[in-house]
Each structure stands twice: as structure tokens, then as C-alpha cells.
Design a protein around this motif. Structure first.
Motif, short mmCIF file in Angstrom:
data_model
loop_
_atom_site.label_atom_id
_atom_site.label_comp_id
_atom_site.label_asym_id
_atom_site.label_seq_id
_atom_site.Cartn_x
_atom_site.Cartn_y
_atom_site.Cartn_z
N ASN A 136 32.06 13.24 48.34
CA ASN A 136 32.31 14.10 47.18
C ASN A 136 32.44 13.26 45.91
OD1 ASN A 136 32.53 16.22 49.07
ND2 ASN A 136 33.97 17.27 47.70
N ARG A 160 33.25 16.90 51.75
CA ARG A 160 33.80 18.24 52.03
C ARG A 160 34.80 18.12 53.18
NH1 ARG A 160 28.19 21.57 51.85
NH2 ARG A 160 27.67 21.12 49.69
N ARG A 373 36.40 25.44 46.75
CA ARG A 373 35.62 24.21 46.65
C ARG A 373 36.19 23.13 47.57
NH1 ARG A 373 34.92 25.15 41.32
NH2 ARG A 373 36.71 23.90 40.70
N LYS A 374 37.51 23.04 47.63
CA LYS A 374 38.11 21.99 48.45
C LYS A 374 38.05 22.29 49.95
CE LYS A 374 41.81 21.15 45.35
NZ LYS A 374 43.20 20.73 45.10
N ASN A 377 34.86 25.40 53.82
CA ASN A 377 34.35 25.46 55.19
C ASN A 377 35.47 25.53 56.21
OD1 ASN A 377 34.89 22.66 54.66
ND2 ASN A 377 33.85 22.24 56.59
N GLU B 153 25.91 17.77 45.99
CA GLU B 153 25.93 19.06 46.69
C GLU B 153 24.59 19.33 47.37
OE1 GLU B 153 28.23 22.02 46.54
OE2 GLU B 153 29.72 20.45 46.23
#
Ligand SMILES: Cc1cc2nc3c(=O)[nH]c(=O)nc-3n(C[C@H](O)[C@H](O)[C@H](O)COP(=O)(O)OP(=O)(O)OC[C@H]3O[C@@H](n4cnc5c(N)ncnc54)[C@H](O)[C@@H]3O)c2cc1C
Ligand code: SF4
Ligand code: FES
Lengths: 635, 260
Positions: A136, A160, A373-374, A377, B153
């Protein structure tokens, strides 16, 4: 008694590794292709080690039991990897990471090893980025970091919630690059059964080809075990289904000492168990504790929906008991605290064995987008498994077996008590003492694999070795032992699957040799385990056909070793009359329920020599020159 | 809950005479929160008690990340939920329903036994260029080569491929374009991946052909079953990269390897 020589180099702590490197023996580039190394395991430790040795020009054979090296259990690591880069300008340094790790391990690890690990941490990130690991990034394009349990700085790098996956794919790609270059040969769906010792040195392995069932011999000049941890001894754990102890256990039976087997880590943030049928437990990354607040209702049996429980009636037990670290308290402490509130009847969920991990306040302060965002998932994974939406209602979590700090005893060169046999990654005992801090397993695996073992193995390869052939009588003997063991499993002829025995022993281990232990409970556990072992050997059912693809045989073979390992863990937990890190003996606690170490008697590593029912302990004293032994406090 | 399971049994893919067949099993008392693989575990425990041969299938992590599990559930690789086989829960099915379970069907993935297949071809595609040819040693500080979050991303959205091969099994042509496109996209959008950009794509595409994976005719089935939701855009990227590389690259790199 064997004297354990940890071979720590002389010199000031921060110079030891450089001193060792300056003095070690090299193998000339032209001679390397004539040297063979066997690496068992393709997780972070094994893949990085094989790739690095291959790149130097050694000939490497790499083994894994999965159908592809990329599927090693390391792939599942979520949260991140530590490195003392101090990008956040908080005054972080290798020395600080070293100190945090020693303290986090409750002063039960070797200073020199941990210092080297901290020093190498920076190189790992550089190496991974060069391979294309997409960490990231901040808006500036610089690497992003976050904080993780047990520390007060932001030194954790992440991709991520899939850091292990990306780091492993980086190491796997380096491995496949060396396969293409002709330096590595990969043997997937092959399981090591035993190590072959010739003239006192490890010179090969016996493996079973899991597709054909063939028993194969492989010879080499050195053998590296990177076979991972043994937490599946508890049956339910966060580890992959196939993770097992066979490689290290069989090496132990051939003479490699097994260190601190009772040091296992129960991770605080996992999805609680829902039924008997369950085959594994799912970890929710500890990074969630950065923004989630852990609580239970103050009143026992409070069954209001969590959102309706007013602030004053919520018991944020970590924040109250450990104000300095709060929800970021180290794992052993956080897990035990959750167990205590559930034992007191405050637990939530169907089984009463759960606590809330609540994002309400974080979403209020930072907005839903920032949280998504953090942790997007992870939230998705949670709702996939439980059917609940953590954006709206708090997650429920409970501790689960997760990691093995114990493992094969190794010296500073990561060599076991069998010369030429190395152990790296989670398979060894070296760096985490009695408790591992978050994001430091990946760091240790890759430090071992990229930067330590390639040099220490080279140092061993530089010695002159006689050629060894697989027709040596030592191979005959070990192969016949391996065949004998398989035959014995095939011959039991009972009616119970290995999985049923595994589940039964897992209950015993978790209950009596898990998050908290007593002398009495451990004695009972030993009796229980021996009973289960006897039943296993009289009522096991394995599908016929050992010379073919036979998963029931694979499973039974692994469980036969877990049964023996479990006993050793119990012996070790029984002998260590103190509480430290993940090893909590109820007899040894302070008035407010914190772990009570006994440094006078137990500031040492216990390395067990195999002895069947009567294993033999050997001690390595731990010497602390840099850090002062202190009561670990996160208050 | 209870179900009828129609499960593919096949001793050994290399045995000409064993073409495989479905066997029917009834399972009862199933917890809706159990996963499909846990139902297979339970069934195997029962088969052991009945001294019947266990059903072979692959799995390891059981949380959707290792890519080992590989079932075709009710005709769709990994089933209709677009998650991995191991993340398929019984609450996703209707009580009393019949569920068919088969191995992946692709000539590049030979059956080993029952539901387990050999996906080694995917590893060989990676060997043909799915890496950055760096070796272990001192590397530049990562912040000397900034990467914008957008590019990160984009790389990450492709890098999360778990190599499960469902895309191949779903494709009427048995193509591995989504898998290969994901790796090429991951590495070719990053600054570190630039020097080998052309060799990489040519090597991987040629290996794909050598393994016998089919070509892409835009069915789009691959991305509809992909548990990681890899976007079909990676195939566009793969095609563009390949065309550009073929046009501008003078000598063909000697990278394609023979099938092992
Ligand atoms: C869910 C989860 C999340 C985690 N998250 C983090 C995190 O965020 N940060 C962190 O630092 N750590 C984390 N950890 C811990 C970390 O992932 C592991 O400690 C680490 O990956 C272990 O790597 P390894 O290379 O030692 O072994 P593994 O990755 O377990 O690999 C073992 C290898 O050995 C092979 N093998 C084993 N036995 C044999 C045999 N007999 N014959 C042949 N091959 C064999 C296997 O096939 C495999 O290739 C996490 C762990 C779990 C379970
Ligand atoms: S692209 Fe998707 S379906 Fe194909 S291998 Fe990768 S994760 Fe599996
Ligand atoms: S078992 Fe790992 S993805 Fe399904």
C-alpha cells in the motif's frame, strides 16, 4: 548432557552479524553447481531460501505437499510485516524493534538472533518491492505503514489485508525464476517422511510422492527444513488444513532437539467456533484492533442488541486493564483477558465464548469509506462466514490457536543439533521467545530465507563433503523405517478416520495445554493423550492402497506425529514452573492475574532430546546484556 | 438440512478404462453454517466407518486464499456464488436439494483422483516470465521509486489472483487468459516491471499455447466465476501488451519451455 552451543559470534550486539558474515567461508562461483541443497517447504521461509540459494548458483531441490508451491500456508497471512524503517519519523530504529521483540517475547529469546532480525527487517521490504510486491502507498507514492499489536510505532507494511499472499507470491516468483534458470527443481505433492544421516551429517531425505505413493530417495550436501508450525496439534486452529509437524518431528526422532514446544500462541481475534463439524478457525487480522474497540456488556446475560447497550454499561476490558496499550495489548495478554471475561460469564454469542470488536466509533470519526479502504476485504470475509455486517453491528471474536513459537532448536546459524540440517521460519524456535508480536513472523521467515540461511548454509557447503549416493546403506535403513511406519498405519484395520482422532486429541490439548495450564490438568492431559494414541493404533481406518493417491493415509501419517508431539508439549509445559508469554501456568500469577515469570530458574530455553515416553530436557541459558530483565507491563 | 450429493468418482485419470462416474450420497443433519467442504469431511468420516473409500478433493487454507480447492458445483467452477469452493456454505443451498460435485474439466488439468486435478501447467506459465528477474541482495529504497496509489491499486487488483484455475475450467475454450492477464497486468503496470515487459508477455503467452490452453473468444465466463473478481480488462491488457511486444520486439526471446 549435551552442551548446547548457540555459536553466538563475539563483539558488540549490533556488530555480531556483520562479524559473522566477514568471517564465514564462501564457495567459489564455479563450484556452486556441484553443491546440492534440499529445501523442505515453499512458504515464505522455504521459497525465499531456495530462490536465494538458486540465484547464487547452487542446485536446489524444493519440496511441498500442496499441488503448487504458491499454496503454502504463508499465503494466508493478512495483516502485515514489520520493518524498522521509521518512515513515520517516530524515532523508530532497529534497536527499538529489537527491544520490542525481546519484551514481546517475555524475555525468553536470544538477544543476538533478535538483533539480527531487527537489522535485516529493512532489507526485506526493499527486496519485496524490487520483486513487484504492491505494498500500500500514500498519496505521495511513498510506502504506507500502520501500527500492530504490542508496539507504539507505525512500522508495519501491508498490501491491503493480503500481505502474506503478496509476499509469498513475490518469493514464489523468485523461486519460479530460478526454476526457469535451471537452478531449482520443484517437487510438489511430495511429502518428506524422514531425514537421512550419513557420518553424523544430514545428507538427504526420504519423501513420498503423494500422487503415485512412491517412496523416493534424495541426497544432498545440506537439508533445510522450512516446513512451518505445528499449531494444528489443537485440531482447530487458524492454520491451513494440511499444516503439520511431520518434517520436524521425524527430524527430532533422528536426533534434532525440539525447543520450547509448550510455547504456542492463541490469537485474540478469530471468528468464534460455531459447531462440532467445523474444520478450521478463521483469523480476523489483528490490524483490526487499530480501529476496533473490544468490549463485553458489564452485566452477565445482557442480550440486548449491542448497539443498544449504553456506553456506561460496556466493559472495554483491554482499555481499562491496560490503559497505555489498550486494544493493542500483545496477543497473549489480549487473549487471556478475553478468556477471563468469558469465564466470568460476560461472553457474548451463542456459546458465550465471544467478545465484541466494535467499529462504531472508528466509523463515526473517520467515515465508512476510510474504514472500508483499510479493512474492506476483512469485513467482506467476516460477513461471508458469519452472515453479519460489521459496518452495522460489531464483530464477534474469540481467541484461537494460531502460531508455534516453539520448534526445532537451532544455533545462531539456524543449524539444528544435526550438522547439515537447518531449520528456518516457523519450523524453528529462534526469535519470538514465549510470545510472538504481530507482523513479525513474516519478517522472521523472510529474514531467515533471504538473508541468513543462504549464508549459513553456504558456510556449511564450503566444507568438503564426500559424495553421497542414494544407494548408501543409510538410505536403505531410513527408507525401510518409513515403509514400516506406513505399513503399520495401513494394517490397523479399524473403523475410525484420522480426522476423528485428531479432533479428540485437539480437545484435550486446547483444554489442558492451551491458553492456561495447571500441573494437575497437564497430568490428566498426558493420560488422555496416551489413551487416544492407543485407540488410534487399534482402531484407525485408512483406505487401502499405499501406492496411489491416498489422502486418508496422508492424514493418518500426520496425526500419528501430532499425537507424539502433543505429549512432548505437555512435558514441557509441566516442567516450566512459571508463566511467560503464551505459557500461562495458573499456579504462577500475580495478584491481579498477570503472568509471573521465574527468571532465576527459567531464563532458559528447554531443548528436548527424543526419548519416547521419557524425553530428555537440555537447557540453554539465556544471557541478557543489552536489555534489562523486567516485568512486562502494558499498563 | 439434508441433501443428495452427486459426486464424481474416478480412480485415476491416466487409466483409459476408467472414465469416471457419478455416485449418489445422502447426507442429513447438516448445519446451515457448515461449508460444503466440511460436509465432504463429514461424509468421509462416515465412509471410513463404513469401510468405504474416501472421496479425494483438494483444499488447504479453507478461507479462500490458497487456491487449492477446485470443485465444479452444480455445473459451475466454485459454484454459483462467485466465491471459492471452500467458502461455499450450506445455507447457500435449498434444503433437500441435489448438489452435483465434479472436478474441473479441462484437458490441461488431468484428473488425479475423484475431484483432485493437476494444475501444474499454471506454474509453468509463471516460469515463462511471471516474475521480475531480480535476485536476493541490496535493493534501492522503495521510496526512491514512488508508485501512486492508483497504480498500486491497479497492480493489486490483478495481483490478488489465487491461481485456482476456475477461469480455465469455466472457459468453453479452456483458455488461461484471465490468469495470465492478471499476472501480466500486475507486473507490467509497476515501474519495477518495465525492463522485462515485452519478454514477459511473449514468454507467458507462448507457454500458454505450448501447454494447450485455448484462445479467448470473449465468452467472459472466466471473470464471472473468478472468486477474486479479476476484471476481464486484464485480458484486454494482455492482448495489447502482446501485440505491442510482437510488433516492436526484434528477436523472439528463448523463453517458452516444453511441457513437462
Ligand atoms: C491466518 C494467518 C494469518 C497470519 N498473519 C500474519 C501476519 O499478518 N503477519 C505475520 O508476520 N505473520 C502472520 N501469520 C504467521 C505466518 O503466516 C506464518 O508464521 C508463516 O507464514 C510461516 O511460514 P513458513 O515459511 O515458516 O511455513 P509455511 O508457510 O507454513 O510453509 C510450510 C511449507 O512446508 C511444506 N511442508 C510441510 N511439511 C512438509 C513435508 N513433510 N514435506 C514436504 N513439504 C512440507 C508445505 O508444503 C509448505 O510449503 C499468520 C498466520 C496465519 C495462520
Ligand atoms: S484469475 Fe481468478 S479464476 Fe483465474 S486463477 Fe486467478 S483467481 Fe482463479
Ligand atoms: S482451500 Fe484455500 S482457497 Fe479454498
Amino acid at each position: 548432557m549435551t552442551v548446547l552451543d548457540s555459536k553466538i559470534p563475539a563483539g558488540p550486539l549490533q556488530d555480531k552479524w556483520q562479524n559473522w558474515l566477514d568471517a564465514h567461508t564462501l564457495v567459489g562461483p564455479r563450484n556452486r553447481a556441484g553443491k546440492n541443497v534440499i529445501v523442505i517447504g515453499t512458504g515464505l521461509a522455504g521459497a525465499s531460501c531456495a530462490a536465494s540459494l538458486g540465484a547464487q548458483g547452487f542446485k536446489v531441490k524444493s519440496f511441498c505437499f500442496q499441488d503448487s508451491p504458491r499454496r503454502a500456508h504463508s499465503i494466508a497471512a493478512q495483516g502485515g510485516i514489520n520493518a524498522a524503517k521509521d518512515y513515520a519519523n517516530e524515532g523508530d530504529s532497529a534497536h527499538r524493534l529489537f527491544k520490542d521483540t525481546i519484551k514481546g517475547g517475555d524475555f525468553r529469546s536470544r538477544e543476538a538472533n533478535v538483533m539480527r532480525l531487527a537489522q535485516l527487517s529493512e532489507n526485506i521490504i526493499d527486496q519485496a518491492v524490487a520483486q513487484g510486491v504492491p505494498f500500500n502507498r500514500e498519496y505521495s507514492g511513498a510506502l504506507a505503514t500502520r501500527s500492530f499489536g504490542g508496539v507504539l510505532v507505525q512500522r508495519t507494511f501491508y498490501t491491503r489485508g493480503q500481505t502474506g499472499q503478496q509476499l509469498l507470491l513475490g518469493a514464489y516468483s523468485a523461486l519460479e525464476h530460478q526454476v526457469a534458470a535451471g537452478n531449482i527443481e520443484v517437487f510438489n505433492r511430495h511429502e518428506m517422511q524422514d531425514v537421512v544421516i550419513v557420518d553424523g551429517e544430514a545428507r538427504g531425505v526420504i519423501v513420498r510422492n503423494l500422487i503415485t505413493g512412491e517412496i523416493e530417495r534424495h541426497a544432498a550436501d545440506a537439508v533445510v527444513l522450512a516446513s512451518g508450525g505445528y499449531t494444528n496439534v489443537y485440531y482447530l486452529s487458524t492454520n491451513a488444513m494440511g499444516s503439520n509437524v511431520t518434517a520436524t518431528w521425524r527430524a527430532h526422532k533422528r536426533g534434532a532437539f525440539f525447543a520450547n514446544p509448550c510455547y504456542t500462541q492463541i490469537h485474540p481475534t478469530c471468528i468464534p467456533q460455531s459447531g462440532e463439524y467445523q474444520s478450521k478457525l478463521t483469523l480476523m487480522s489483528e490490524s483490526l484492533r487499530n480501529d476496533g474497540r473490544i468490549w463485553v456488556p458489564r452485566k452477565s446475560g445482557d442480550d440486548r442488541p449491542p448497539a443498544e447497550v449504553p456506553e456506561a454499561e460496556r466493559y472495554y476490558f483491554l482499555e481499562e486493564r491496560y490503559p497505555a496499550f489498550g486494544n493493542l495489548a500483545p496477543r497473549d495478554i489480549a487473549s487471556r483477558a478475553a478468556k477471563v471475561v468469558c469465564d466470568d460469564g460476560l461472553g457474548v454469542g451463542g456459546t458465550g465464548r465471544g467478545v465484541f470488536l466494535d467499529f462504531r466509533d472508528a466509523i463515526g470519526a473517520q467515515g465508512k469509506d476510510a474504514i472500508e479502504r483499510k479493512y474492506g476485504n476483512l469485513f467482506e470475509m467476516y460477513s461471508r462466514i458469519t452472515g453479519d455486517n460489521p459496518y452495522e453491528t460489531p464483530m464477534m471474536i474469540y481467541p484461537a490457536p494460531h502460531y508455534a513459537m516453539g520448534g526445532l532448536w537451532v544455533d545462531y546459524e539456524l543449524q539444528t543439533t544435526i550438522p547439515g540440517l537447518f531449520a528456518i521460519g516457523e519450523a524453528n524456535f529462534s526469535d519470538h521467545g514465549a510470545n510472538r508480536l504481530g507482523a513479525s513472523a513474516l519478517m522472521q521467515c523472510l529474514a531467515d530465507g533471504y538473508f541468513v540461511a543462504p549464508h549459513t548454509v553456504t558456510n556449511h557447503l564450503a566444507k568438503n563433503h564426500d559424495e553421497v549416493s542414494t544407494s548408501d546403506s543409510a538410505f536403505d535403513e531410513v527408507e525401510s523405517d518409513v515403509r514400516g511406519h506406513i505399513q503399520k498405519l495401513m494394517d490397523v484395520g479399524g473403523g475410525t478416520s484420522a480426522q476423528a482422532f485428531h479432533r479428540e486429541m485437539g480437545h484435550v490439548m486446547l483444554d489442558k495445554c492451551g491458553m492456561s495450564r495447571t500441573a494437575e490438568g497437564l497430568d490428566e492431559a498426558l493420560t488422555d493423550m496416551r489413551k487416544i494414541k492407543a485407540e488410534f493404533w487399534s482402531d484407525l481406518r485408512v483406505d487401502p492402497g499405499d501406492e496411489e493417491f491416498n489422502q486418508s493415509l496422508e492424514y493418518a501419517n500426520r496425526v500419528s506425529d501430532f499425537l507424539e508431539l502433543g505429549e512432548l508439549m505437555i512435558h514441557d509445559a509441566r516442567r516450566r514452573e512459571e508463566s511467560c508469554g503464551g505459557h500461562f501456568r495458573e499456579e504462577h500469577q500475580t495478584d491481579d492475574g498477570e503472568a509471573l515469570r521465574d527468571d532465576d530458574h527459567f531464563a532458559k530455553v528447554t531443548a528436548w532430546e527424543f526419548g519416547g515416553d521419557d524425553p530428555v530436557p537440555h537447557d540453554e541459558a539465556l544471557v541478557f546484556d543489552d536489555v534489562k530483565l523486567a516485568t512486562r507491563s502494558y499498563k | 438440512m439434508k441433501f443428495t450429493l452427486e459426486i464424481w468418482r474416478q480412480f485415476d485419470g491416466s487409466d483409459e478404462n476408467d472414465k469416471g462416474r457419478f455416485e449418489t450420497f445422502q447426507v442429513e443433519d447438516i448445519d446451515p453454517d457448515a461449508s460444503l467442504l466440511e460436509v465432504l469431511d463429514q461424509l468421509n468420516e462416515r465412509l471410513s466407518r463404513e469401510k468405504q473409500r474416501n472421496i479425494a478433493f483438494d483444499s488447504d487454507c479453507r478461507e479462500g486464499i490458497c487456491g487449492a480447492c477446485s470443485l465444479v458445483i452444480d455445473g459451475t467452477p466454485h459454484g454459483p456464488q462467485q466465491v471459492t469452493s471452500c467458502q461455499t456454505y450450506m445455507r447457500d443451498f435449498i434444503d433437500g436439494q441435489t448438489i452435483t460435485i465434479e472436478p474441473y474439466r479441462a484437458n490441461t488439468f488431468p484428473v488425479i483422483r475423484d475431484l483432485a486435478v493437476d494444475r501444474g501447467a499454471l506454474d509453468r506459465v509463471i516460469q515463462a516470465g511471471g516474475y521480475i528477474s531480480t535476485t536476493t541482495g541490496p535493493q534501492p529504497d522503495p521510496n526512491a521509486m514512488p508508485v501512486s496509489p492508483e497504480v498500486q491499486e491497479q497492480a493489486m487488483d490483478a495481483a490478488i489472483c489465487i491461481g485456482c484455475g476456475a477461469c480455465v475450467a469455466a472457459c468453453p475454450n479452456g483458455a488461461a487468459m484471465l490468469f495470465t492477464g492478471a499476472k501480466v497486468t500486475h507486473l507490467n503496470v509497476l515501474p519495477q516491471g518495465q525492463p522485462e515487459r515485452q519478454d514477459r508477455v511473449i514468454g507467458m503467452v507462448e507457454q500458454m499455447d505450448a501447454e494447450g490452453f485455448g484462445g479467448c473468444t470473449n465468452y467472459g465466463e472466466c471473470s464471472r466465476v473468478c472468486p477474486q473478481e479479476i476484471s476481464i480488462d486484464v485480458i484486454g491488457m494482455l492482448n495489447r501488451e502482446y501485440r505491442k511486444a510482437k510488433l516492436t520486439k526484434k528477436s523472439k526471446p528463448d523463453k517458452a519451455m516444453t511441457t513437462q
